[in-house]
Design a protein around this motif. Structure first.
Motif, short mmCIF file in Angstrom:
data_model
loop_
_atom_site.label_atom_id
_atom_site.label_comp_id
_atom_site.label_asym_id
_atom_site.label_seq_id
_atom_site.Cartn_x
_atom_site.Cartn_y
_atom_site.Cartn_z
N SER A 27 -14.81 -4.38 3.83
CA SER A 27 -15.05 -2.94 3.73
C SER A 27 -15.14 -2.29 5.11
N PRO A 28 -14.62 -1.06 5.25
CA PRO A 28 -14.81 -0.33 6.51
C PRO A 28 -16.28 -0.18 6.90
N MET A 29 -17.19 -0.23 5.93
CA MET A 29 -18.60 -0.09 6.22
C MET A 29 -19.13 -1.20 7.12
N ASN A 30 -18.42 -2.32 7.16
CA ASN A 30 -18.82 -3.39 8.08
C ASN A 30 -18.75 -2.93 9.53
N GLY A 31 -18.03 -1.85 9.78
CA GLY A 31 -17.92 -1.32 11.14
C GLY A 31 -19.21 -0.71 11.65
N ILE A 32 -20.11 -0.29 10.72
CA ILE A 32 -21.35 0.34 11.16
C ILE A 32 -22.59 -0.36 10.63
N GLU A 33 -22.42 -1.27 9.68
CA GLU A 33 -23.58 -1.95 9.11
C GLU A 33 -23.95 -3.18 9.93
N GLN A 34 -25.24 -3.51 9.88
CA GLN A 34 -25.73 -4.78 10.42
C GLN A 34 -25.86 -5.74 9.25
N ASN A 35 -24.91 -6.64 9.11
CA ASN A 35 -24.93 -7.60 8.01
C ASN A 35 -24.46 -8.96 8.54
N ILE A 36 -24.33 -9.93 7.64
CA ILE A 36 -23.97 -11.28 8.11
C ILE A 36 -22.58 -11.31 8.75
N PHE A 37 -21.72 -10.42 8.33
CA PHE A 37 -20.37 -10.41 8.88
C PHE A 37 -20.35 -9.79 10.27
N SER A 38 -20.91 -8.60 10.39
CA SER A 38 -20.89 -7.91 11.68
C SER A 38 -21.73 -8.65 12.73
N LYS A 39 -22.81 -9.29 12.30
CA LYS A 39 -23.63 -10.05 13.25
C LYS A 39 -22.87 -11.24 13.81
N LYS A 40 -22.02 -11.83 12.98
CA LYS A 40 -21.19 -12.94 13.49
C LYS A 40 -20.17 -12.42 14.48
N TRP A 41 -19.58 -11.25 14.22
CA TRP A 41 -18.63 -10.68 15.17
C TRP A 41 -19.33 -10.38 16.50
N GLN A 42 -20.57 -9.91 16.42
CA GLN A 42 -21.33 -9.65 17.65
C GLN A 42 -21.59 -10.94 18.41
N GLU A 43 -21.92 -11.99 17.68
CA GLU A 43 -22.17 -13.29 18.31
C GLU A 43 -20.93 -13.81 19.02
N ILE A 44 -19.77 -13.63 18.40
CA ILE A 44 -18.53 -14.06 19.04
C ILE A 44 -18.33 -13.35 20.37
N GLY A 45 -18.53 -12.04 20.36
CA GLY A 45 -18.35 -11.27 21.58
C GLY A 45 -19.27 -11.69 22.71
N LYS A 46 -20.44 -12.18 22.36
CA LYS A 46 -21.43 -12.58 23.37
C LYS A 46 -21.20 -13.99 23.89
N THR A 47 -20.46 -14.80 23.15
CA THR A 47 -20.37 -16.22 23.51
C THR A 47 -19.00 -16.65 24.04
N ILE A 48 -17.98 -15.81 23.91
CA ILE A 48 -16.67 -16.18 24.45
C ILE A 48 -16.51 -15.62 25.85
N ASP A 49 -15.57 -16.21 26.60
CA ASP A 49 -15.19 -15.63 27.89
C ASP A 49 -14.52 -14.28 27.63
N LEU A 50 -14.87 -13.29 28.42
CA LEU A 50 -14.33 -11.96 28.22
C LEU A 50 -12.81 -11.99 28.38
N PRO A 51 -12.06 -11.61 27.35
CA PRO A 51 -10.60 -11.60 27.49
C PRO A 51 -10.15 -10.44 28.35
N CYS A 52 -8.92 -10.54 28.86
CA CYS A 52 -8.39 -9.42 29.63
C CYS A 52 -7.85 -8.34 28.70
N ALA A 53 -7.61 -8.70 27.44
CA ALA A 53 -7.16 -7.74 26.44
C ALA A 53 -7.27 -8.39 25.07
N VAL A 54 -7.19 -7.56 24.04
CA VAL A 54 -7.19 -8.04 22.66
C VAL A 54 -5.96 -7.47 21.96
N LEU A 55 -5.23 -8.34 21.29
CA LEU A 55 -4.08 -7.92 20.48
C LEU A 55 -4.40 -8.22 19.03
#
Length: 274
Positions: A27-55
């Protein structure tokens, strides 16, 4: 000339491959909600090496022919209806990269890739990426899906993007493995893990084949029986998974995450390569 050198240096070949993700965006609501899905996406962003771009290959950009966004400032597209105003108010001002768009188009030799200046970032992209990179400090591009082509075409085209992993570009396929909105049980949307038997069975088959790197049956998903017909009534949300699978190297570890069902006929199951 200095700007061109800076871009070239930014996307130079590196020793370490960037990971590849298939994200069940739901659901688009995952874009603004704090739930198990969005929290995992946040975790990924914090634990990977910063990419130079995303495709991102999003289920929501279907075209005739293949296009890549090539503008410097892609707009935030609110391609949905019936949601709270809060969701429509979201702007994700990540930059684009005309240079990377041109390089991506050059990498793909099986077809001519158009440079697009009209699309932007649809909700298959920004609802996920804004959780990974909330500062909008990483360039984000989209590659369209030529909806006139079969699954094997998309798998083979995606292989041509492999060199981007060597250049620090994180590639995401954004869709849903199991996506049948007409069959959603709206009375059980709030019940955690509620999935129809056919959805659970096929999802388990998908996971086994992904983990064993058995791609042939996933490309020819129509041969997986009635469950596949129910799970994939149209292939728009399935094709992005094939783009991610095609970018797998022999040395990539594969891990599954967000392995949950929503409303009976939607799977949020996602995976990471590398």
């Amino acid at each position: 000339m200095n700007n061109l050198k800076n871009y070239t240096d930014q996307f130079k070949v590196r020793e370490k491959l960037q990971p590849v993700f298939f994200i069940g965006h739901g659901s688009p609501m995952n874009g603004i909600e704090q739930n198990i899905f969005s929290k995992k996406w946040q975790e990924i962003g914090k634990t990977i090496d910063l990419p130079c771009a995303v495709l991102v290959v999003s289920a929501h950009w279907l075209t005739t022919g293949t296009l890549v966004t090539a503008m410097g400032e892609p707009k935030t597209i609110h391609d949905f209806g019936g949601f709270p105003q809060e969701l429509f108010n979201v702007q994700y001002p990540a930059p684009g990269s005309p240079f990377l768009a041109e390089e991506t188009a050059k990498l793909i030799t099986s077809t001519n890739v158009g440079l697009d200046h009209d699309w932007g970032l649809d909700h298959g992209t920004w609802t996920v990426v804004r959780h990974m990179f909330p500062d909008a400090n990483v360039p984000v591009l989209q590659l369209s899906i030529d909806y006139n082509k079969p699954s094997a075409y998309h798998y083979n085209l995606a292989k041509e993007l492999y060199n981007l992993r060597k250049r620090g570009v994180m590639i995401i396929g954004s869709g849903n493995m199991i996506h049948n909105l007409r069959m959603i049980d709206w009375n059980n949307m709030a019940e955690p893990g509620f999935g129809f038997d056919w959805a659970k069975s096929l999802n388990e088959t998908f996971k086994k084949k992904i983990l064993s790197k058995d791609h042939k049956d996933l490309i020819e998903y129509q041969n997986l029986g009635e469950a596949a017909r129910l799970a994939i009534p149209t292939p728009d949300h399935y094709y992005p998974m094939l783009y991610a699978l095609a970018l797998m190297s022999d040395k990539d570890d594969v891990s599954i995450f967000n392995d949950e069902y929503v409303g009976g006929s939607l799977s949020m199951t996602s995976f990471r390569l590398g």
